[in-house]
Design a protein around this motif. Structure first.
Motif, PDB file in Angstrom:
ATOM      1  N   VAL A 356     124.785 150.497 -62.458  1.00 32.38           N
ATOM      2  CA  VAL A 356     125.235 150.012 -61.328  1.00 32.38           C
ATOM      3  C   VAL A 356     123.675 149.898 -60.527  1.00 32.38           C
ATOM      4  O   VAL A 356     122.999 150.952 -60.240  1.00 32.38           O
ATOM      5  CB  VAL A 356     126.071 150.572 -60.416  1.00 32.38           C
ATOM      6  N   PRO A 357     123.188 148.828 -60.255  1.00 32.42           N
ATOM      7  CA  PRO A 357     121.746 148.626 -59.728  1.00 32.42           C
ATOM      8  C   PRO A 357     121.731 149.100 -58.291  1.00 32.42           C
ATOM      9  O   PRO A 357     122.787 149.194 -57.584  1.00 32.42           O
ATOM     10  CB  PRO A 357     121.688 147.006 -59.593  1.00 32.42           C
ATOM     11  N   SER A 358     120.918 149.798 -58.040  1.00 28.59           N
ATOM     12  CA  SER A 358     120.933 150.821 -56.890  1.00 28.59           C
ATOM     13  C   SER A 358     120.961 149.909 -55.676  1.00 28.59           C
ATOM     14  O   SER A 358     120.978 150.309 -54.422  1.00 28.59           O
ATOM     15  CB  SER A 358     119.899 151.800 -56.574  1.00 28.59           C
ATOM     16  N   THR A 359     120.650 148.465 -55.885  1.00 26.20           N
ATOM     17  CA  THR A 359     120.880 147.585 -54.654  1.00 26.20           C
ATOM     18  C   THR A 359     121.956 147.747 -54.225  1.00 26.20           C
ATOM     19  O   THR A 359     122.135 147.225 -52.700  1.00 26.20           O
ATOM     20  CB  THR A 359     120.069 146.098 -54.831  1.00 26.20           C
ATOM     21  N   LYS A 360     123.189 148.125 -54.565  1.00 20.95           N
ATOM     22  CA  LYS A 360     124.430 148.042 -53.941  1.00 20.95           C
ATOM     23  C   LYS A 360     124.472 149.144 -53.004  1.00 20.95           C
ATOM     24  O   LYS A 360     125.209 149.212 -52.145  1.00 20.95           O
ATOM     25  CB  LYS A 360     125.273 148.647 -55.514  1.00 20.95           C
ATOM     26  N   PRO A 369     116.293 139.162 -52.719  1.00 24.03           N
ATOM     27  CA  PRO A 369     117.183 138.076 -53.454  1.00 24.03           C
ATOM     28  C   PRO A 369     117.862 138.943 -54.475  1.00 24.03           C
ATOM     29  O   PRO A 369     117.435 139.559 -55.366  1.00 24.03           O
ATOM     30  CB  PRO A 369     116.377 136.906 -53.969  1.00 24.03           C
ATOM     31  N   LEU A 370     119.243 138.739 -54.819  1.00 22.02           N
ATOM     32  CA  LEU A 370     119.967 139.496 -55.619  1.00 22.02           C
ATOM     33  C   LEU A 370     120.801 138.526 -56.645  1.00 22.02           C
ATOM     34  O   LEU A 370     121.273 137.250 -56.323  1.00 22.02           O
ATOM     35  CB  LEU A 370     120.857 140.408 -55.209  1.00 22.02           C
ATOM     36  N   THR A 371     120.983 138.952 -57.924  1.00 24.12           N
ATOM     37  CA  THR A 371     121.830 137.872 -58.745  1.00 24.12           C
ATOM     38  C   THR A 371     123.187 138.439 -58.479  1.00 24.12           C
ATOM     39  O   THR A 371     123.438 139.220 -57.592  1.00 24.12           O
ATOM     40  CB  THR A 371     121.470 138.412 -60.321  1.00 24.12           C
ATOM     41  N   ASP A 372     124.290 137.702 -59.015  1.00 23.68           N
ATOM     42  CA  ASP A 372     125.618 137.905 -58.718  1.00 23.68           C
ATOM     43  C   ASP A 372     125.902 139.622 -59.187  1.00 23.68           C
ATOM     44  O   ASP A 372     126.906 140.115 -58.599  1.00 23.68           O
ATOM     45  CB  ASP A 372     126.517 137.214 -59.735  1.00 23.68           C
ATOM     46  N   GLU A 373     125.161 140.105 -60.128  1.00 21.67           N
ATOM     47  CA  GLU A 373     125.675 141.402 -60.581  1.00 21.67           C
ATOM     48  C   GLU A 373     124.784 142.522 -59.517  1.00 21.67           C
ATOM     49  O   GLU A 373     125.201 143.540 -59.659  1.00 21.67           O
ATOM     50  CB  GLU A 373     125.233 141.772 -61.888  1.00 21.67           C
ATOM     51  N   GLY A 374     124.060 141.961 -58.755  1.00 23.06           N
ATOM     52  CA  GLY A 374     123.526 142.823 -57.858  1.00 23.06           C
ATOM     53  C   GLY A 374     121.908 143.279 -58.384  1.00 23.06           C
ATOM     54  O   GLY A 374     121.192 143.952 -57.471  1.00 23.06           O
ATOM     55  N   PHE A 375     121.493 142.811 -59.518  1.00 23.17           N
ATOM     56  CA  PHE A 375     120.164 143.188 -59.676  1.00 23.17           C
ATOM     57  C   PHE A 375     119.184 142.085 -59.072  1.00 23.17           C
ATOM     58  O   PHE A 375     119.538 141.215 -58.289  1.00 23.17           O
ATOM     59  CB  PHE A 375     120.129 142.763 -61.274  1.00 23.17           C
ATOM     60  N   VAL A 376     117.968 142.634 -59.091  1.00 26.03           N
ATOM     61  CA  VAL A 376     116.903 142.009 -58.062  1.00 26.03           C
ATOM     62  C   VAL A 376     116.605 140.678 -59.047  1.00 26.03           C
ATOM     63  O   VAL A 376     116.293 140.795 -60.184  1.00 26.03           O
ATOM     64  CB  VAL A 376     115.675 142.812 -57.883  1.00 26.03           C
ATOM     65  N   ASN A 377     116.657 139.484 -58.235  1.00 30.07           N
ATOM     66  CA  ASN A 377     116.276 138.201 -58.850  1.00 30.07           C
ATOM     67  C   ASN A 377     114.844 138.008 -58.744  1.00 30.07           C
ATOM     68  O   ASN A 377     114.344 137.609 -57.562  1.00 30.07           O
ATOM     69  CB  ASN A 377     117.040 137.112 -58.186  1.00 30.07           C
TER      70      ASN A 377
END
Lengths: 418, 371, 743
Positions: A356-360, A369-377
């Motif tokens: 799980v990306p830590s951006t959560k 900016p994040l992707t739908d899954e929460g990764f950094v775009n």
């Protein structure tokens, strides 16, 4: 050179360490902000790396040695970035540093821990054992300095710890500090956390005692883990001789994590070698959808596959239950090649849980900016801020290191541009 | 095993996608569906393999598959599917396509199964009834106490329905026979049980609805299906009963509310109505996962409801004595009765026979599950 | 520098409980004749540190010996710039791993102190060796996506870049592509333009980048910072000064005609994935098949063609699954066309899974796992694909208009590596064999053409199948040729996006290398080290061991075979020092004499055993520290001497030790062989090799060979290591005392 601002590295795992040290060795001032009391992040918790089956501590030792020999690195542990403002070349960063309650006088003698009467769950070992409230996160911890979990340390505990320390290293008056930094570029390398396996109700994590996660398996297999490297199952401490690995436990599943977590196939193959090496009469079975061992990792796959004690079965495990009498774990799966639905019983089951990306948890006081899954775009990131490694997409250590090294160059470009 | 020549049929794939199986292509063959399904046998389980056959457009494989019919649309598969491929809905679509493809005459398959043709389907009895009533001079509201047979004499109904049902029945039997043949040839499995005991077991299961008890997240379906099933069974019994009354004790309609026949009729109608409403509600309910019902399914549900409502209205309005309303409603009710009974082989209801054969076959070939 | 010594003994952390600190201080002042030895309860505390600082300021102390904790901790406190500081590890190695206040414990501490004082007496402060005329220009070899990215990234960071490309235009393989996949959001459209032209323009227009096209690297002379690189382009040759090199020479497609059963070369309508790109590009999206120009409406993709296959490429090329999914998208631009993909495993790791998910959700893309057995003719130019173990049935046969083989990548370094390895092997059999090899084997095209004594290319790595890969997971750019960094598909199998990240990494390492060289410090992993090997060449016998064994090819030879050190290539591991039978290689703080003197400083009593353990600094030493942290007991007869790398282990130390009556010698090195752990490539392996020769010495001394042993130790072996060491001690004790004791 004094007008050149430094680079902020958020996260002191393998990616962050790489970005930081590479930049420092090229002559740039760097500040590492790490939320744990130690550096090394996820890899510090690993028993071995795939495919070489070597200890991550080896690489960390070199990294720490590089830090020790380089004056450009400033380290903030137990720290988080709470706010960032400014533009490329000139950022104002606010860092919150939580108290360690142990100062730089600590010699690492263990006297406080020995005297400390209170215990706390050991999150480094995923709660599988306990540490004292005054503790060293693990024996290769860097910085080599104790920490006190103040919440777990009542007044009598505090007194015992204070009395035990001959070096005035314990200070319960430490307060949370706020530090302001000016930096020219920011590298985000806050990595990932493990998906909460309890969310997959059909896989019985948290219900069946002998269902554990892959990261727990790393700690069980580690010589400095809760079982001192003997792989014993939680319910009764029995040696695990018959183990199953459940791939894509949460990953590649839009009900949980729609991405593939990259490392889990290799991690399970690797963990199969742990058990096979430890107990020669053991058996391991890996249930998978696709075996993903890109590049030269294919050879590692072959090596494990060709071990007679290891069985690979194509088919995703759909149900897990516990035999109430024996606490054995019953796994239900379709053996796709054979075309049959099977039920098999194991001493222990390892869920290959995903990233799980830590951006959560945090985006470090920035609008990221994040992707739908929460990764950094990454392509949409503002110039001057760089995300590395598993923050952009799940990757292995090797690719994290490549990316982190590249991010150093991008940071330098940010300095040059200003 | 012999080599099979695989020829992907893109049109079939597109057809499935267009008919409600729009998620078909999302499946990546992990087999979660087969594991979480409680209705699938351990040996060559479904629905994973059906999903890949459909993805490749291998129609032949699906036509001969008993497994498509073993599926009870519990949707455990859909709930746990990691890709949102909704195997439950896709299989449901496959059944719809099968009913259509296997229909005799095939034109009827298209007329009844395709939602846009529903009005045409209803036009068939309409024209037929108007013709019969018009030619015999009954196309008017009769005087006096409301007695439906004055409007549509029972012998006429008998004649129209008997012949239509007879033809449909023959067509249905032919379809079932074709299905049985393709299933037994296509699978070519050795039998471990005779057809008679297997069929009897199947009927007992049907009576108990025991397979539905296996449904996980969608367990309500058992009750709903049972209500609808027994509603139909009850109404079928009533219909036969009425005929028997008409010819044997010469009891004429309307039959007194105190008569046991009426009890059965009313209870069955209520059961069907409640079942039908629940069916519709169930389709709309949030079950914690997305499952879409095809228009084919919706039309069926609406038809049942309309059949039921018009039936009940027929009775209530008669009792209320509003003749101007009663006869037209009765007429409309008869349209739905016709639709339900005569179009049985082509509507969703036909699954009963296919499913019975599929379960019987699975019992004969030792692929049954513990019920 | 005139040395003024200060010896400090810490009493904290249980040291005072374990040893008699006063006696220890006496060892320093009396036995070792040190001017003073101060003790302190808490030497690393502010007062303790001040004590030392005061001595530096007031007494002029410049050579400091601190007997306290391990040098791995308290490095900030005990950092005294401009001094020689020696740390004596009497905490982890003595107080924490020995029973308190025994004579053995005391002796152990005093030996360590004497060894360190001896070392401090021999050590000099380093003077960095900064060579004149360092160039900071980066040479990028290869103008594909990787090379162009590396060039742009370096140039944008302010470096001058020279980019050479063997073709007449930049762009590499991307030039052949019809489309590529999106970079971040994997949603429609799933195939997008490559925009390679824009990048080429950027490179060619960049003021910091000089591009040579249709160019070849003829010769690379010299060393990092001082390379003389000869480039031939358009018939002219030019020699330019280069600092460091990024090797981005990419890959070649595997020769599909070697994959017999898939019909390539036999059937016109069997093409490779690269040829398929060209077809799509030529038809502007329309797939017109080669045999008859008819539009292909049923296209079969066979994944892992000649990959993941012991008979062909035993690795996965990491990019073909996504490529085929993308190419299936090309096919589907015709709504009536069908793409069938036969795979072993679909490999779309990480977020690429989302690409798979989107690409797969297309009515006309059919996928199945399959082992494809043959491709055969079906008439009219069509083909049958026959496969087993599929999801559709055990054996299937599908007809296709066109078959695309997802063939893999072969690094451009492979041929030259194989050639070099063959040459080395032949040379080892003698001059005749070498000559025969040279005559019979066609010489492949070299990339670097280094004028290194050890060969013209980056040496091959076992198990890397020709990729110019790093051996280290944590250190992806730990190259075996300092200053030369591989990136992209020549580095590892990788996709375009990964290659671009890798390019930035390699470009950075090139810049960093030059920074180090300009400061006279070593390049990774000893990036602080200002010392360098300074051999006393008058005594050299031209035995060539150093030139052969140097893991980095840092030493060339002159005509007489006398080594010539190219210091900028050197990584300061000291392998040459270990190799040299004349013991002439020395660093300011690390030499045969220094270590030998430490061995000699050990007090060897007539009763009792003494063992010397030469210990790898990176793995074994921290493991021993950790054993101490966990209070594991180690036999008190063992004295550990850290080495930069076991490759520096000189046999004379073994002879010295044994002839002085030391009962056993232990080498603690890291794992060698495939997956070796040594960051200096072959250090521990060489040590083992040299030990093989120690038998001679032992025979001469009439000693048992079991007295000398090597252990392969990992850093995480702290739990097992004390037991292994104690076992060795027991074995030596069984053999009995060294008869040379007391001589």
């Amino acid at each position: 050179m004094s007008d050149i601002k430094g680079i902020l590295i958020i996260g002191g795992g393998m990616s962050g360490l790489t970005s930081a040290i590479e930049a420092a060795e090229a002559g740039y001032k760097v500040s590492i902000v790490e939320k744990n009391p130690y550096l090394g992040g996820r890899v510090a918790q690993l028993n071995k790396y795939f495919p070489k089956l070597c200890s991550p501590n080896c690489g960390l030792e070199i990294q720490f040695k590089r830090i020790k020999n380089n004056e450009n690195v400033t380290l903030y542990t137990l720290a988080e970035v709470v706010n960032v403002s400014g533009v490329e070349g000139s950022y104002d960063v606010t860092i919150k540093v939580n108290p360690r309650y142990v100062n730089e006088k600590c010699v690492g003698c263990d006297a406080c821990a020995q005297a400390c009467p209170s215990e706390r769950p050991n999150e480094f070992n995923f709660g599988m054992d306990k540490t004292k409230a005054a503790y060293l996160p693990f024996d290769y911890a860097f910085p080599f300095r104790y920490v006190i979990d103040e919440k777990s340390c009542a007044d009598n505990c505090k007194k015992a710890c204070l009395d035990a320390c001959k070096y005035n290293a314990i200070d319960f008056n430490m307060k949370q500090e706020t530090i302001n930094l000016k930096v020219g570029a920011i590298v985000m390398s806050t990595g990932w956390s493990l998906y909460d396996a309890a969310k997959m109700d059909n896989l019985s994590f948290g219900k069946a005692q002998n269902v554990i996660t892959n990261m727990m398996m790393e700690r069980l297999a580690s010589p400095n883990g809760p079982t001192k490297g003997k792989i014993l199952r939680p319910s009764d401490g029995k040696e695990v001789k018959n183990i199953a690995f459940v791939q894509c436990a949460g990953s590649r599943d839009e009900n949980h994590l729609s991405h593939c977590s990259y490392i889990c196939c290799l991690a399970s193959l690797k963990q199969a070698t742990y058990i096979r090496e430890l107990y020669p009469d053991s058996k391991a079975q890996i249930f998978y959808i696709d075996i993903r061992t890109p590049g030269r990792y294919e050879q590692f796959y072959w090596k494990v596959r060709d071990d007679k004690g290891v069985t690979l079965t194509k088919g995703k495990v759909g149900k897990i239950s516990e035999d109430p009498a024996t606490k054995d774990v019953i796994v239900e799966v379709e053996d796709i090649a054979a075309g049959n639905k099977i039920k098999a019983s194991f001493d222990m089951v390892v869920l290959a849980a995903g990233m799980v990306p830590s951006t959560k948890e945090s985006t470090c006081g920035m609008n990221i900016p994040l992707t739908d899954e929460g990764f950094v775009n990454a392509p949409s990131l503002q110039k001057g801020v760089y995300a590395v490694g598993t923050l952009k997409s799940p990757v292995d250590v090797a690719r994290s290191v490549q990316d982190a090294t590249g991010a150093t160059l991008k940071s330098i470009q940010s300095m040059v541009r200003r | 095993m012999a080599e099979q020549v695989i020829s992907p049929d893109l049109n079939f794939v597109k057809d499935i996608i267009a008919s409600g199986g729009d998620t078909l292509k999302k499946c990546f063959q992990c087999a979660t569906c087969t594991v979480v399904c409680n209705a699938t046998p351990n040996n060559r389980p479904f629905p994973r393999k059906e999903m890949i056959y459909a993805q490749w457009g291998l129609k032949d494989k699906l036509i001969s598959s008993p497994d498509v019919w073993l599926c009870h649309n519990c949707n455990d598969c859909t709930k746990y599917c990691p890709r949102g491929a909704r195997p439950g809905d896709v299989l449901s679509t496959m059944r719809q396509k099968f009913i259509q493809e296997n229909a005799m005459p095939s034109i009827m398959g298209k007329v009844v199964t395709q939602p846009k043709m529903t009005l045409i389907a209803l036009a068939i009895p309409l024209v037929l009834f108007l013709l019969v009533l018009g030619l015999t001079g009954h196309l008017r509201t009769p005087e006096g106490q409301i007695v439906y047979s004055k409007f549509f004499p029972i012998p006429y109904i008998e004649a129209v329905f008997m012949s239509a049902v007879g033809l449909a029945g023959i067509a249905y039997l032919a379809s079932l026979y074709r299905f049985w043949n393709s299933m037994s040839k296509g699978n070519n499995q050795p039998y471990t049980k005779g057809i008679v005991p297997a069929f009897i077991e199947t009927l007992i299961e049907f009576a108990k609805h025991s397979r539905f008890a296996k449904c996980g997240p969608n367990a309500d379906r058992r009750i709903v299906h049972m209500l609808v099933f027994y509603g139909f069974v009850g109404l079928l019994i009533t219909t036969i009963w009425v005929t028997v009354y008409y010819y044997a004790p010469k009891i004429n309609t309307p039959i007194a509310l105190s008569d046991p026949l009426k009890w059965v009729a009313n209870i069955s109608a209520a059961s069907l109505l409640i079942g039908g409403v629940l069916l519709a509600l169930n389709k709309m309910k949030d079950k914690g996962f997305v499952s879409k019902s095809s228009t084919f399914d919706w039309i069926f549900a609406i038809m049942i409801l309309l059949l039921c409502i018009t039936g009940i209205l027929t009775e209530l309005i008669r009792l209320a004595g509003i003749a101007t309303l009663a006869y037209p409603i009765y007429f409309i009710h008869l349209l739905f009765v016709f639709y339900t009974i005569v179009f049985f082989p082509y509507s969703k209801l036909s699954h009963m026979g296919y499913r019975a054969l599929a379960i019987t076959y699975s019992k004969m070939t030792n692929r049954d599950i513990q019920i | 520098m005139e040395k003024k010594y200060g010896v400090y003994v810490c009493k904290g952390c249980g040291i005072n409980d374990a040893v008699d600190v006063e006696r220890l201080a006496n060892v320093a002042t009396k036995d070792m004749k040190m001017p003073s030895c101060k003790t302190h309860d808490f030497l690393c505390g502010p007062e303790g540190v001040q004590l030392i600082k005061d001595d530096i300021a007031k007494e002029g102390v410049n050579t400091i010996i601190i007997a306290a904790c391990s040098p791995r901790v308290k490095y900030e406190e005990f950092d005294f710039p401009g001094t020689i500081t020696e740390r004596v590890n009497i905490r982890e190695f003595v107080a924490w791993s020995q029973p308190p206040k025994t004579e053995d414990t005391q002796n152990l501490a005093s030996d360590y102190l004497m060894m360190s004082i001896t070392k401090a007496q021999k050590v000099d402060l380093p003077q960095p060796n900064i060579l004149e005329g360092i160039s900071s220009t980066i040479l990028v070899i290869g103008g594909g996506i990787t090379g162009m990215t590396a060039a742009l990234d370096a140039a944008n960071a302010g470096s001058k870049v020279v980019l050479i490309e063997k073709e007449s235009q930049l762009g590499g393989f991307v030039n052949k592509l019809y489309k590529k996949i999106p970079t971040s959001e994997f949603k429609e459209p799933l195939i997008i333009d490559t925009d390679i032209d824009k990048m080429v323009k950027q490179v060619e227009g960049h003021s910091n980048i000089k591009v040579y096209k249709s160019a070849k690297l003829e010769k690379t002379d010299g060393q990092p910072g001082l390379y003389d690189v000869t480039i031939s382009a358009n018939g002219a040759s030019e020699t330019i000064k280069i600092g460091a090199i990024v090797m981005a020479t990419g890959w070649k497609p595997y020769d599909a005609s070697k994959i017999d059963h898939l019909g390539y070369g036999k059937f016109k309508n069997v093409v490779t994935n690269i040829e398929f790109e060209e077809l799509a590009k030529k038809g502007n999206g329309k797939i017109l098949r080669p045999s008859d120009g008819k539009e292909a409406k049923r296209v079969a993709f066979i994944q892992c063609a000649g990959q993941r296959d012991p008979n062909h490429l035993p690795y996965c090329s990491s990019m073909c699954c996504v490529t085929s999914l993308k190419q299936a998208g090309y096919v589907r631009q015709n709504p009536d066309a069908v793409a069938m993909i036969f795979y072993i495993d679909i490999r779309t790791p990480g977020r690429l899974e989302l690409y798979y998910k989107e690409a797969q959700n297309n009515p006309g893309i059919m996928l199945t796992k399959a082992d494809v057995k043959t491709v055969s003719e079906a008439g009219n130019g069509n083909l049958y694909v026959e496969a087993e173990n599929t999801l559709l049935g055990e054996k299937i046969k599908a007809e296709a208009d066109l078959v695309v083989l997802a063939t893999g990548i072969v690094p451009t370094t492979k041929e030259s590596q194989e050639y070099q390895d063959g040459l080395t092997q032949a040379a080892s059999k003698g001059d005749e064999a070498k000559k025969a090899y040279l005559e019979s084997t066609p010489k492949p095209e070299f990339i670097l053409n280094l004028s290194y004594r050890q060969g013209p290319e980056i040496p091959s790595l076992e198990g890397a199948y020709g990729f110019a890969d790093s051996n280290f997971i944590c250190f992806q750019y730990e190259t075996r040729r300092t200053g030369i960094y591989a990136a992209g598909a020549v580095h590892q199998p990788m996709n375009m996006m990964e290659a671009q990240q890798d390019a930035a990494g390699a470009a950075f390492k090139a810049i960093q290398c030059l920074d180090h060289i300009s400061k006279g410090i070593a390049v990774h992993p000893r990036a602080w080290d200002e010392t360098f090997p300074d051999p006393l060449l008058i005594r050299c016998t031209a035995c060539k061991r150093c030139t052969e064994e140097c893991p980095f090819g840092a030493i060339d030879e002159d005509e007489k075979g006398i080594p010539y050190y190219k210091v900028n290539r050197c990584r300061r591991c000291g392998t040459c020092m270990g190799a040299c039978p004349e013991r002439i290689v020395a660093f300011k703080d690390y030499s045969v004499d220094i270590i030998g003197s430490m061995v000699k400083a050990i007090d060897v009593p007539e009763e009792g055993f003494r063992i010397v353990a030469f210990t790898c600094e990176n793995d074994a030493y921290p493991a021993l520290d950790t054993a101490g942290i966990n209070r594991k007991n180690i036999d008190p007869s063992v004295r550990f001497i850290p080495l930069r790398c076991l490759g520096g282990m000189n046999l004379v130390w073994v002879a010295d030790a044994l002839s002085r009556g030391i009962d056993g010698v232990l080498l603690l090195g890291c794992k060698f062989g495939e997956n070796y752990q040594c960051h200096f490539v072959k250090g521990s392996e060489l040590a083992e090799y040299r030990l093989g020769k120690v038998g001679e010495t032992l025979n001469r001394l009439q000693l048992e060979s079991e007295r000398v042993q090597m252990l392969q130790v990992s850093i995480s072996d702290s739990d097992k290591l004390p037991g292994l060491i104690n076992e060795f001690v027991e074995k030596v004790k069984e053999i009995g005392p060294n008869p040379f004791k007391g001589f």
